[in-house]
Scaffold this motif. Structure first.
Motif, mmCIF file in Angstrom:
data_model
loop_
_atom_site.group_PDB
_atom_site.id
_atom_site.type_symbol
_atom_site.label_atom_id
_atom_site.label_comp_id
_atom_site.label_asym_id
_atom_site.label_seq_id
_atom_site.Cartn_x
_atom_site.Cartn_y
_atom_site.Cartn_z
ATOM 1 N N ILE A 228 0.848 -1.187 0.000
ATOM 2 C CA ILE A 228 0.000 0.000 0.000
ATOM 3 C C ILE A 228 0.885 1.238 0.000
ATOM 4 O O ILE A 228 1.726 1.363 0.888
ATOM 5 C CB ILE A 228 -0.848 0.061 1.296
ATOM 6 C CG1 ILE A 228 -1.396 -1.312 1.697
ATOM 7 C CG2 ILE A 228 -1.895 1.153 1.247
ATOM 8 C CD1 ILE A 228 -2.592 -1.738 0.958
ATOM 9 N N ALA A 229 0.696 2.148 -0.945
ATOM 10 C CA ALA A 229 1.349 3.464 -0.841
ATOM 11 C C ALA A 229 0.324 4.411 -0.221
ATOM 12 O O ALA A 229 -0.699 4.705 -0.822
ATOM 13 C CB ALA A 229 1.808 3.973 -2.194
ATOM 14 N N LEU A 230 0.615 4.839 1.007
ATOM 15 C CA LEU A 230 -0.345 5.634 1.789
ATOM 16 C C LEU A 230 0.018 7.110 1.734
ATOM 17 O O LEU A 230 1.019 7.533 2.318
ATOM 18 C CB LEU A 230 -0.330 5.133 3.246
ATOM 19 C CG LEU A 230 -1.311 5.786 4.216
ATOM 20 C CD1 LEU A 230 -2.754 5.519 3.810
ATOM 21 C CD2 LEU A 230 -1.055 5.289 5.647
ATOM 22 N N GLN B 164 2.113 15.333 -9.355
ATOM 23 C CA GLN B 164 3.509 14.942 -9.581
ATOM 24 C C GLN B 164 4.003 14.011 -8.478
ATOM 25 O O GLN B 164 4.599 12.971 -8.739
ATOM 26 C CB GLN B 164 4.385 16.202 -9.641
ATOM 27 C CG GLN B 164 5.831 15.890 -10.002
ATOM 28 C CD GLN B 164 6.693 17.149 -10.084
ATOM 29 O OE1 GLN B 164 6.270 18.234 -9.666
ATOM 30 N NE2 GLN B 164 7.889 16.999 -10.617
ATOM 31 N N PHE B 165 3.697 14.366 -7.228
ATOM 32 C CA PHE B 165 4.140 13.561 -6.090
ATOM 33 C C PHE B 165 3.457 12.191 -6.098
ATOM 34 O O PHE B 165 4.092 11.150 -5.898
ATOM 35 C CB PHE B 165 3.828 14.311 -4.787
ATOM 36 C CG PHE B 165 4.475 13.711 -3.571
ATOM 37 C CD1 PHE B 165 5.729 14.133 -3.166
ATOM 38 C CD2 PHE B 165 3.836 12.718 -2.838
ATOM 39 C CE1 PHE B 165 6.339 13.576 -2.036
ATOM 40 C CE2 PHE B 165 4.434 12.154 -1.713
ATOM 41 C CZ PHE B 165 5.688 12.589 -1.311
ATOM 42 N N GLN B 166 2.153 12.188 -6.322
ATOM 43 C CA GLN B 166 1.395 10.929 -6.296
ATOM 44 C C GLN B 166 1.826 10.000 -7.431
ATOM 45 O O GLN B 166 2.033 8.804 -7.229
ATOM 46 C CB GLN B 166 -0.109 11.226 -6.398
ATOM 47 C CG GLN B 166 -0.680 11.907 -5.148
ATOM 48 C CD GLN B 166 -2.049 12.551 -5.383
ATOM 49 O OE1 GLN B 166 -2.483 12.734 -6.521
ATOM 50 N NE2 GLN B 166 -2.728 12.910 -4.300
ATOM 51 N N ILE B 167 1.969 10.550 -8.637
ATOM 52 C CA ILE B 167 2.353 9.729 -9.791
ATOM 53 C C ILE B 167 3.791 9.241 -9.630
ATOM 54 O O ILE B 167 4.127 8.103 -9.960
ATOM 55 C CB ILE B 167 2.167 10.511 -11.114
ATOM 56 C CG1 ILE B 167 0.676 10.819 -11.325
ATOM 57 C CG2 ILE B 167 2.719 9.721 -12.299
ATOM 58 C CD1 ILE B 167 0.388 11.784 -12.472
ATOM 59 N N ASN B 168 4.632 10.102 -9.077
ATOM 60 C CA ASN B 168 6.017 9.690 -8.830
ATOM 61 C C ASN B 168 6.072 8.529 -7.833
ATOM 62 O O ASN B 168 6.820 7.569 -8.033
ATOM 63 C CB ASN B 168 6.832 10.876 -8.311
ATOM 64 C CG ASN B 168 8.315 10.561 -8.297
ATOM 65 O OD1 ASN B 168 8.878 10.191 -9.314
ATOM 66 N ND2 ASN B 168 8.917 10.657 -7.128
ATOM 67 N N VAL C 73 -3.194 4.849 -2.080
ATOM 68 C CA VAL C 73 -4.291 5.371 -1.255
ATOM 69 C C VAL C 73 -4.060 6.870 -1.059
ATOM 70 O O VAL C 73 -3.133 7.265 -0.340
ATOM 71 C CB VAL C 73 -4.372 4.640 0.104
ATOM 72 C CG1 VAL C 73 -5.496 5.231 0.956
ATOM 73 C CG2 VAL C 73 -4.574 3.152 -0.092
ATOM 74 N N ASP C 74 -4.871 7.677 -1.731
ATOM 75 C CA ASP C 74 -4.720 9.129 -1.650
ATOM 76 C C ASP C 74 -5.887 9.741 -0.894
ATOM 77 O O ASP C 74 -6.968 9.150 -0.814
ATOM 78 C CB ASP C 74 -4.684 9.737 -3.055
ATOM 79 C CG ASP C 74 -3.408 9.405 -3.809
ATOM 80 O OD1 ASP C 74 -2.345 9.308 -3.154
ATOM 81 O OD2 ASP C 74 -3.461 9.244 -5.040
ATOM 82 N N LEU D 52 -6.296 2.481 -7.335
ATOM 83 C CA LEU D 52 -6.308 3.775 -6.662
ATOM 84 C C LEU D 52 -7.513 3.836 -5.730
ATOM 85 O O LEU D 52 -8.616 3.453 -6.122
ATOM 86 C CB LEU D 52 -6.412 4.905 -7.699
ATOM 87 C CG LEU D 52 -6.621 6.336 -7.176
ATOM 88 C CD1 LEU D 52 -5.379 6.838 -6.441
ATOM 89 C CD2 LEU D 52 -6.968 7.289 -8.329
ATOM 90 N N ILE D 53 -7.285 4.289 -4.511
ATOM 91 C CA ILE D 53 -8.380 4.599 -3.586
ATOM 92 C C ILE D 53 -8.289 6.083 -3.250
ATOM 93 O O ILE D 53 -7.221 6.560 -2.864
ATOM 94 C CB ILE D 53 -8.291 3.770 -2.279
ATOM 95 C CG1 ILE D 53 -8.413 2.266 -2.567
ATOM 96 C CG2 ILE D 53 -9.369 4.208 -1.288
ATOM 97 C CD1 ILE D 53 -8.264 1.382 -1.322
#
Lengths: 250, 250
Positions: B159-161, B169-173, B184-185, B209-210
């Motif tokens: 899980i990327a929390l 940019q941060f989320q896609i990176n 999980v954003d 994606l959540i």
């Protein structure tokens, strides 16, 4: 440009994202987002020119280097190159044409053209409850789920219609200056417009907010654009492909 | 600063938004958004200092002049002045403390501390389906509705929390470099992270994606902050008030 009575826009994002300006056009597809599905469908229909309202590469200026080692982007570029598909973004000019291609297309799809004025985002419609308004927008625009802030039983007559993600400053300014019964946005930043409307209501105000979703809120504009453009280019087949809502609601 | 082992942050948004630095503190409230309800509740509890993670005035830098004639903002300022309530934003420093107050608080509330590492957004949890993961997050974080992109039956372990709105940019990176099973954003821009994940999956990738919602995704951090701060300020009562989800889902 001439048809739309437009002046050149500096630093516009309306540039070619793939392909080249000299390739002969075999067919045109209009869409909101040039997703992999939209590209594959364009290939099937032998249409090598996609006119997309929104970015191809996941950021506003379509900077392909914003994220390092972005394999999704690399594979999308390969797919576009393989099939020699040109994508042109039609965003800034789209909103500059009078009437705005997007808001006119959305008002048309929502059966609100009798109340639509090109010079204002506000439409005064026959009075309905917020719940009825939500149902009307879901049915006419083909939206399955959406979010609101407001009382489903409250009355709505003055609608500020702002499809897409116009930004907090623009949305709040429209709400503040136009004082509509309901602000209908495509996408909001939650810390901006949503919190403004929440506080407005907690202070006794009655304005409601409907958040339609970005893609579905502007898609009718790119659908209407086919009818706008086709008579001007009778030799090329122009078709709309809806990129559609990306989310499942749980 | 010393407790958090922090260096000063240039141009930080962590400033006093109302009140003044010399007023005696009668009590402290922590929250995500200092809504009218949160302010009124603070008054009831005789707490004149609100520590809020997010803006007070509907834009990132809390510029009170961004929108002209903003009567909502004017009335909020009057309310704060009437009750002499100080609001301090605790955002940049909050994310700079090690471990990050927000991500630690969220991992704790989600019962994931055994899998949490301060130096990485990735947690490897016992394998569950995406549907089970959604249910777990709804139950532990108190979320009623959320949006996903993915197959509810797919397996999730890595899980990327990323609570809050970290930006495209941060989320896609993070997605691109960490290759989690699920990102999980808190909040995404639909034309950025959502379209990236949609294309990734259309190209055969399996990442899901959540999108939790902004306020509810970070609230557990401001709740945990009470426990972090109280021992350091034993003489002042510190309480958390959840600002909560602003939306009704229809």
């Amino acid at each position: 440009m001439k048809e739309g009575a437009l002046a050149p826009i500096k630093n516009t994002v309306d540039t070619l994202k793939s392909g080249n300006a000299n390739q002969p056009v075999t067919g045109i597809i209009t869409t909101m987002f040039p997703t992999i599905t939209v590209i594959e469908e364009a290939v099937k229909r032998n249409a090598n020119f996609i006119i997309a309202h929104e970015p191809s590469f996941y950021n506003h200026r379509d900077d392909v280097n914003l994220v390092k080692n972005n394999t999704v982007l690399a594979r999308k570029l390969q797919l576009l190159e393989k099939h020699k598909i040109a994508i042109w973004r039609f965003h800034d000019y789209c909103h500059s044409i009078n009437p705005d291609i997007i808001s006119y297309g959305v008002a048309r799809k929502a059966e609100w053209l009798p109340y639509y004025k090109a010079e204002s985002p506000v439409l005064t419609i026959p009075k309905v409850s917020l719940k009825q308004l939500v149902q009307h927008l879901k049915t006419t625009l083909g939206i399955s789920n959406l979010r609101i802030i407001g009382d489903p039983e409250q009355w709505c007559e003055r609608i500020a219609l702002l499809p897409g993600a116009a930004g907090g400053q623009f949305q709040i300014n429209a709400a503040s200056s136009e004082k509509p019964d309901v602000l209908v946005d495509g996408e909001v930043s939650e810390w901006e417009t949503a919190e403004y409307v929440r506080d407005l209501r907690l202070l006794g105000g009655n304005m409601a907010l409907i958040v339609l979703g970005h893609a579905v809120s502007e898609e009718p504009g790119m659908e209407w654009f086919v009818e706008w453009l086709q008579p001007k280019l009778p030799a090329v087949k122009i078709t709309h492909i809806a990129s559609g809502n990306p989310f499942t609601w749980m």
